[in-house]
Write an enzyme that holds these catalytic residues in place. Structure first.
Site, PDB file in Angstrom:
ATOM      1  CG  ASP A  14      -1.708   1.230   1.422  1.00  0.00           C
ATOM      2  OD1 ASP A  14      -2.416   1.612   0.482  1.00  0.00           O
ATOM      3  OD2 ASP A  14      -1.616   1.834   2.505  1.00  0.00           O
ATOM      4  CG  ASP A  16      -1.738   7.688   0.420  1.00  0.00           C
ATOM      5  OD1 ASP A  16      -1.489   8.897   0.462  1.00  0.00           O
ATOM      6  OD2 ASP A  16      -1.928   7.063  -0.647  1.00  0.00           O
ATOM      7  CG  ASP A 174      -2.081   2.282   6.405  1.00  0.00           C
ATOM      8  OD1 ASP A 174      -2.239   1.931   5.212  1.00  0.00           O
ATOM      9  OD2 ASP A 174      -2.639   3.272   6.895  1.00  0.00           O
TER      10      ASP A 174
END
Length: 218
Positions: A14, A16, A174
């Site tokens: 991922d 961001d 995240d």
């Protein structure tokens, strides 16, 4: 190497909240968008909680928080895209350990790919500004396919492009959307404890592995 990498050929990241802290620049673009409608800025802490489902959902959440019932979300989203495009990587930074992790995995011949819900148009300027070009064999944005995370489609596409079985893939993110997408695709999942997960502990999502820093993969 970390046990999460055992028998893994493809590592999908991922962006961001995992590789980069982009919340400051997103917060600026959200503030400018709200100001277009005479609304007060949302603030960094709020924006951190809203990131993860793509830019349209980010704007939708910002408008809801501002009780801007009369504002057209699609119109505001277009304004946000213009503001963010003007400065997508002014205050955005890499998290500690990210570059070392990417360099190590690349040197060990892992296939590295990037799958994010951020619109694809923003990826080239950000990757260029942070000197991340050359690490990823594939980059997918939230609008690259008809589905985005937590749908498994982007990860299954990545596996096909890498010519590997999903079980040989590791999804690193995240948020719960990354974990959900990874599990649904049959990938192993690893989550970082920092980043943006709507204020919830990432352990609640049940990833296979959890680290405080990507340097732990070395």
């Amino acid at each position: 190497m970390h046990k999460a990498l055992d028998d893994i050929a493809l590592v999908v990241f991922d962006l961001d909240g995992t590789l980069i802290d982009s919340a400051p620049d997103l917060t600026t673009a959200v503030a400018k968008t709200l100001a277009d409608y005479g609304l007060e800025p949302a603030g960094l802490d709020s924006v951190r909680h809203w990131v993860g489902n793509g830019s349209h959902k980010l704007v939708e959440r910002a408008l809801a928080n501002a009780a801007a019932d009369g504002v057209d979300t699609d119109e505001a989203h277009e304004a946000f895209l213009r503001h963010y495009a003007a400065a997508p990587c002014t205050d955005t930074v890499l998290y500690d350990g990210v570059r070392e992790c990417l360099e190590s995995l690349r040197d060990q011949a892992y296939d590295l790919m990037l799958v994010t819900n951020k619109p694809i148009a923003f990826l080239p300027p950000i990757l260029d500004a942070l000197d991340l070009n050359g690490f990823f064999s594939l980059t997918l944005g939230g609008d690259s396919l008809t589905q985005k995370k937590p749908d498994p489609a982007p990860l299954l596409y990545a596996a096909r492009q890498g010519d590997i079985a999903p079980g040989a893939g590791l999804m690193i993110g995240d948020s719960r959307h990354d974990v959900q997408a990874g599990k649904a695709a049959g990938f192993r999942t690893l989550a970082v404890t920092y980043g943006y997960n709507h204020g919830d502990p990432i352990s609640d999502s049940g990833p296979d592995h959890i680290v405080d820093s990507l340097a732990e993969l070395l």
